[in-house]
Design a protein around this motif. Structure first.
Motif, PDB file in Angstrom:
ATOM      1  N   CYS A  71       0.856  -1.187   0.000  1.00 25.78           N
ATOM      2  CA  CYS A  71       0.000   0.000   0.000  1.00 25.78           C
ATOM      3  C   CYS A  71       0.891   1.235   0.000  1.00 25.78           C
ATOM      4  CB  CYS A  71      -0.902   0.028   1.234  1.00 25.78           C
ATOM      5  SG  CYS A  71      -1.808   1.584   1.439  1.00 25.78           S
ATOM      6  N   VAL A  72       0.639   2.136  -0.941  1.00 27.33           N
ATOM      7  CA  VAL A  72       1.362   3.402  -1.012  1.00 27.33           C
ATOM      8  C   VAL A  72       0.426   4.501  -0.533  1.00 27.33           C
ATOM      9  CG1 VAL A  72       2.582   5.034  -2.489  1.00 27.33           C
ATOM     10  CG2 VAL A  72       2.734   2.569  -2.954  1.00 27.33           C
ATOM     11  N   GLU A  73       0.814   5.152   0.539  1.00 27.59           N
ATOM     12  CA  GLU A  73      -0.056   6.165   1.140  1.00 27.59           C
ATOM     13  C   GLU A  73       0.252   7.567   0.627  1.00 27.59           C
ATOM     14  OE1 GLU A  73      -2.491   5.753   4.557  1.00 27.59           O
ATOM     15  OE2 GLU A  73      -0.628   5.341   5.656  1.00 27.59           O
ATOM     16  N   ASP A  74      -0.821   8.336   0.434  1.00 31.48           N
ATOM     17  CA  ASP A  74      -0.750   9.751   0.066  1.00 31.48           C
ATOM     18  C   ASP A  74       0.028   9.955  -1.237  1.00 31.48           C
ATOM     19  OD1 ASP A  74      -1.261  12.412   0.185  1.00 31.48           O
ATOM     20  OD2 ASP A  74       0.198  12.859   1.774  1.00 31.48           O
ATOM     21  N   VAL A  75      -0.469   9.322  -2.297  1.00 28.99           N
ATOM     22  CA  VAL A  75       0.210   9.383  -3.596  1.00 28.99           C
ATOM     23  C   VAL A  75       0.326  10.820  -4.098  1.00 28.99           C
ATOM     24  CG1 VAL A  75       0.050   8.676  -6.016  1.00 28.99           C
ATOM     25  CG2 VAL A  75      -0.460   7.033  -4.206  1.00 28.99           C
ATOM     26  N   GLY A  76      -0.653  11.636  -3.816  1.00 23.50           N
ATOM     27  CA  GLY A  76      -0.605  13.021  -4.294  1.00 23.50           C
ATOM     28  C   GLY A  76       0.567  13.814  -3.763  1.00 23.50           C
ATOM     29  N   ALA A  77       1.189  13.348  -2.670  1.00 27.54           N
ATOM     30  CA  ALA A  77       2.307  14.085  -2.072  1.00 27.54           C
ATOM     31  C   ALA A  77       3.538  14.081  -2.962  1.00 27.54           C
ATOM     32  CB  ALA A  77       2.654  13.506  -0.704  1.00 27.54           C
ATOM     33  N   ILE A  78       3.611  13.166  -3.952  1.00 24.96           N
ATOM     34  CA  ILE A  78       4.792  13.140  -4.817  1.00 24.96           C
ATOM     35  C   ILE A  78       4.511  13.710  -6.208  1.00 24.96           C
ATOM     36  CG2 ILE A  78       5.871  11.211  -3.605  1.00 24.96           C
ATOM     37  CD1 ILE A  78       4.909   9.393  -5.908  1.00 24.96           C
ATOM     38  N   ALA A  79       3.336  14.285  -6.406  1.00 24.26           N
ATOM     39  CA  ALA A  79       3.039  14.894  -7.701  1.00 24.26           C
ATOM     40  C   ALA A  79       4.056  15.993  -8.006  1.00 24.26           C
ATOM     41  CB  ALA A  79       1.627  15.467  -7.701  1.00 24.26           C
ATOM     42  N   GLY A  80       4.739  15.874  -9.144  1.00 27.02           N
ATOM     43  CA  GLY A  80       5.752  16.842  -9.514  1.00 27.02           C
ATOM     44  C   GLY A  80       7.139  16.508  -9.020  1.00 27.02           C
ATOM     45  N   ASP A  81       7.284  15.477  -8.187  1.00 26.93           N
ATOM     46  CA  ASP A  81       8.593  15.024  -7.715  1.00 26.93           C
ATOM     47  C   ASP A  81       9.075  13.935  -8.666  1.00 26.93           C
ATOM     48  OD1 ASP A  81      10.765  13.855  -6.498  1.00 26.93           O
ATOM     49  OD2 ASP A  81       9.746  13.386  -4.616  1.00 26.93           O
ATOM     50  N   ALA A  82      10.025  14.249  -9.506  1.00 26.36           N
ATOM     51  CA  ALA A  82      10.448  13.326 -10.554  1.00 26.36           C
ATOM     52  C   ALA A  82      10.934  11.998  -9.996  1.00 26.36           C
ATOM     53  CB  ALA A  82      11.542  13.975 -11.406  1.00 26.36           C
ATOM     54  N   ASP A  83      11.739  12.047  -8.936  1.00 25.18           N
ATOM     55  CA  ASP A  83      12.272  10.814  -8.368  1.00 25.18           C
ATOM     56  C   ASP A  83      11.164   9.971  -7.727  1.00 25.18           C
ATOM     57  OD1 ASP A  83      14.830  11.492  -9.157  1.00 25.18           O
ATOM     58  OD2 ASP A  83      15.371  12.380  -7.214  1.00 25.18           O
ATOM     59  N   GLY A  84      10.271  10.637  -7.016  1.00 23.17           N
ATOM     60  CA  GLY A  84       9.178   9.925  -6.380  1.00 23.17           C
ATOM     61  C   GLY A  84       8.242   9.288  -7.392  1.00 23.17           C
ATOM     62  N   GLU A  85       7.926  10.026  -8.445  1.00 23.35           N
ATOM     63  CA  GLU A  85       7.040   9.488  -9.472  1.00 23.35           C
ATOM     64  C   GLU A  85       7.695   8.317 -10.207  1.00 23.35           C
ATOM     65  OE1 GLU A  85       5.010  12.086 -12.079  1.00 23.35           O
ATOM     66  OE2 GLU A  85       4.609  13.620 -10.559  1.00 23.35           O
ATOM     67  N   ALA A  86       8.974   8.432 -10.492  1.00 17.90           N
ATOM     68  CA  ALA A  86       9.680   7.338 -11.166  1.00 17.90           C
ATOM     69  C   ALA A  86       9.693   6.085 -10.292  1.00 17.90           C
ATOM     70  CB  ALA A  86      11.097   7.765 -11.515  1.00 17.90           C
ATOM     71  N   ALA A  87       9.902   6.272  -8.988  1.00 17.83           N
ATOM     72  CA  ALA A  87       9.916   5.127  -8.073  1.00 17.83           C
ATOM     73  C   ALA A  87       8.546   4.463  -8.017  1.00 17.83           C
ATOM     74  CB  ALA A  87      10.348   5.584  -6.680  1.00 17.83           C
ATOM     75  N   LEU A  88       7.471   5.256  -7.977  1.00 12.51           N
ATOM     76  CA  LEU A  88       6.135   4.681  -7.953  1.00 12.51           C
ATOM     77  C   LEU A  88       5.838   3.955  -9.263  1.00 12.51           C
ATOM     78  CD1 LEU A  88       3.417   4.179  -6.678  1.00 12.51           C
ATOM     79  CD2 LEU A  88       2.687   6.465  -7.405  1.00 12.51           C
ATOM     80  N   PHE A  89       6.290   4.498 -10.372  1.00 13.86           N
ATOM     81  CA  PHE A  89       6.096   3.844 -11.657  1.00 13.86           C
ATOM     82  C   PHE A  89       6.739   2.447 -11.660  1.00 13.86           C
ATOM     83  CE2 PHE A  89       7.810   3.065 -15.997  1.00 13.86           C
ATOM     84  CZ  PHE A  89       6.595   2.905 -16.665  1.00 13.86           C
ATOM     85  N   HIS A  90       7.960   2.363 -11.172  1.00 11.88           N
ATOM     86  CA  HIS A  90       8.653   1.073 -11.145  1.00 11.88           C
ATOM     87  C   HIS A  90       7.997   0.126 -10.141  1.00 11.88           C
ATOM     88  CE1 HIS A  90      11.656   2.344 -13.959  1.00 11.88           C
ATOM     89  NE2 HIS A  90      12.108   3.315 -13.175  1.00 11.88           N
ATOM     90  N   LEU A  91       7.591   0.644  -9.001  1.00 12.50           N
ATOM     91  CA  LEU A  91       6.922  -0.202  -8.011  1.00 12.50           C
ATOM     92  C   LEU A  91       5.608  -0.733  -8.568  1.00 12.50           C
ATOM     93  CD1 LEU A  91       6.674  -1.393  -5.159  1.00 12.50           C
ATOM     94  CD2 LEU A  91       5.580   0.758  -4.459  1.00 12.50           C
ATOM     95  N   HIS A  92       4.829   0.148  -9.185  1.00 15.10           N
ATOM     96  CA  HIS A  92       3.556  -0.254  -9.788  1.00 15.10           C
ATOM     97  C   HIS A  92       3.773  -1.423 -10.751  1.00 15.10           C
ATOM     98  CE1 HIS A  92       0.664  -0.109 -13.137  1.00 15.10           C
ATOM     99  NE2 HIS A  92      -0.226   0.342 -12.271  1.00 15.10           N
ATOM    100  N   ASN A  93       4.720  -1.282 -11.651  1.00  9.61           N
ATOM    101  CA  ASN A  93       4.948  -2.314 -12.657  1.00  9.61           C
ATOM    102  C   ASN A  93       5.461  -3.613 -12.045  1.00  9.61           C
ATOM    103  OD1 ASN A  93       4.164  -0.457 -14.552  1.00  9.61           O
ATOM    104  ND2 ASN A  93       6.232   0.018 -15.246  1.00  9.61           N
ATOM    105  N   LEU A  94       6.371  -3.496 -11.088  1.00 11.91           N
ATOM    106  CA  LEU A  94       7.001  -4.691 -10.539  1.00 11.91           C
ATOM    107  C   LEU A  94       6.066  -5.464  -9.613  1.00 11.91           C
ATOM    108  CD1 LEU A  94       9.532  -6.361 -10.533  1.00 11.91           C
ATOM    109  CD2 LEU A  94      10.458  -4.897  -8.714  1.00 11.91           C
ATOM    110  N   VAL A  95       5.337  -4.747  -8.760  1.00 10.42           N
ATOM    111  CA  VAL A  95       4.466  -5.455  -7.817  1.00 10.42           C
ATOM    112  C   VAL A  95       3.359  -6.197  -8.564  1.00 10.42           C
ATOM    113  CG1 VAL A  95       2.810  -3.594  -7.311  1.00 10.42           C
ATOM    114  CG2 VAL A  95       3.358  -5.282  -5.551  1.00 10.42           C
ATOM    115  N   LEU A  96       2.847  -5.604  -9.632  1.00  6.40           N
ATOM    116  CA  LEU A  96       1.813  -6.284 -10.414  1.00  6.40           C
ATOM    117  C   LEU A  96       2.407  -7.441 -11.224  1.00  6.40           C
ATOM    118  CD1 LEU A  96      -0.364  -3.281 -11.668  1.00  6.40           C
ATOM    119  CD2 LEU A  96      -0.633  -4.669  -9.600  1.00  6.40           C
ATOM    120  N   ALA A  97       3.619  -7.249 -11.738  1.00  5.54           N
ATOM    121  CA  ALA A  97       4.275  -8.331 -12.484  1.00  5.54           C
ATOM    122  C   ALA A  97       4.547  -9.528 -11.583  1.00  5.54           C
ATOM    123  CB  ALA A  97       5.575  -7.827 -13.094  1.00  5.54           C
ATOM    124  N   GLU A  98       4.766  -9.262 -10.307  1.00  9.58           N
ATOM    125  CA  GLU A  98       5.018 -10.336  -9.347  1.00  9.58           C
ATOM    126  C   GLU A  98       3.723 -11.009  -8.887  1.00  9.58           C
ATOM    127  OE1 GLU A  98       7.854 -11.586  -8.279  1.00  9.58           O
ATOM    128  OE2 GLU A  98       9.124 -10.223  -9.436  1.00  9.58           O
TER     129      GLU A  98
END
Length: 233
Positions: A93-120
């Motif tokens: 569970c990723v809490e308060d997703v809106g807190a990283i809007a505009g944060d390039a590193d945070g958004e990139a990390a969520l993108f990779h987590l999204h893809n990997l957790v679902l792939a697993e």
């Protein structure tokens, strides 16, 4: 117990928030969200978002889901420094997703987590104040991944739910408020579970320091002195 010893209890024994399933009150404002947590294995695309204002119960439901799924909870703002493969080895569970809007590193990390957790083959739960399409994410690939995520909106608690929560919080602290106290507070306090916890905690401290029962005058005075704040869900 002497006066100084009793005073020490006020500072040394805070009550920890209860996030168990048995501590969550189900009402019209949150029934749909509870139903979705119960059927988490059937989420479309294995992902879901809880949406609502601060204090509506998103964090509490996230902990209920964590207990049922065996997953883990991580703040969105911590993702940029996290080991994403380690996070993705179970439901997350990723809490308060809106807190990283505009944060390039945070958004990139969520993108990779999204893809990997679902792939697993695991489930992904997210919490936010607004629906996925309104998060303001700047990474196009991430925004498109989250755009179609099913979500449910939690409303602020109504009078009945807020009153039940207040009664439980007083009971947890072994306090027996005067009959008028809870109805008085419910009509005037900020409408969130977080505010309820904070208010009851402060009333408890005041009652201890004064060696007083929880009376209407004490509750009225405490409420009038409590400063507004934004709190956890």
């Amino acid at each position: 117990m002497t006066g100084p010893e009793r005073e020490q209890l006020v500072f040394d024994l805070p009550v920890r928030p209860a996030f168990g399933r048995e501590d969550f009150f189900v009402a019209e404002a949150n029934a749909m969200a509870v139903a979705q947590i119960d059927m988490w294995r059937a989420w479309p695309g294995s992902k879901f978002s809880l949406v609502g204002p601060a204090g509506a119960g998103k964090t509490h439901l996230a902990h209920v889901w964590q207990e049922e799924s065996g997953g883990r909870i991580v703040a969105a703002t911590a993702l940029a420094q996290a080991e994403i493969p380690d996070l993705a080895d179970r439901p997350v569970c990723v809490e308060d997703v809106g807190a990283i809007a505009g944060d390039a590193d945070g958004e990139a990390a969520l993108f990779h987590l999204h893809n990997l957790v679902l792939a697993e083959g695991h489930a992904l739960l997210m919490t936010a104040h607004v629906p996925p399409a309104q998060l303001g994410l700047q990474l196009p690939d991430l925004a498109s991944r989250l755009m179609g995520t099913q979500f449910v909106r939690l409303s602020a608690p109504d009078d009945a739910l807020l009153g039940a929560v207040m009664a439980k919080l007083f009971h947890d602290r072994q306090l027996d408020p005067a009959p008028q106290v809870i109805p008085y507070l419910v009509r005037r306090m900020p409408r969130s579970f977080a505010s309820a916890r904070r208010l009851v905690g402060e009333i408890d401290r005041q009652a201890l320091s004064r060696r007083s029962r929880v009376t209407l005058p004490l509750a009225r005075e405490t409420l009038s002195r409590l400063e507004p704040e934004t709190d956890d869900d």
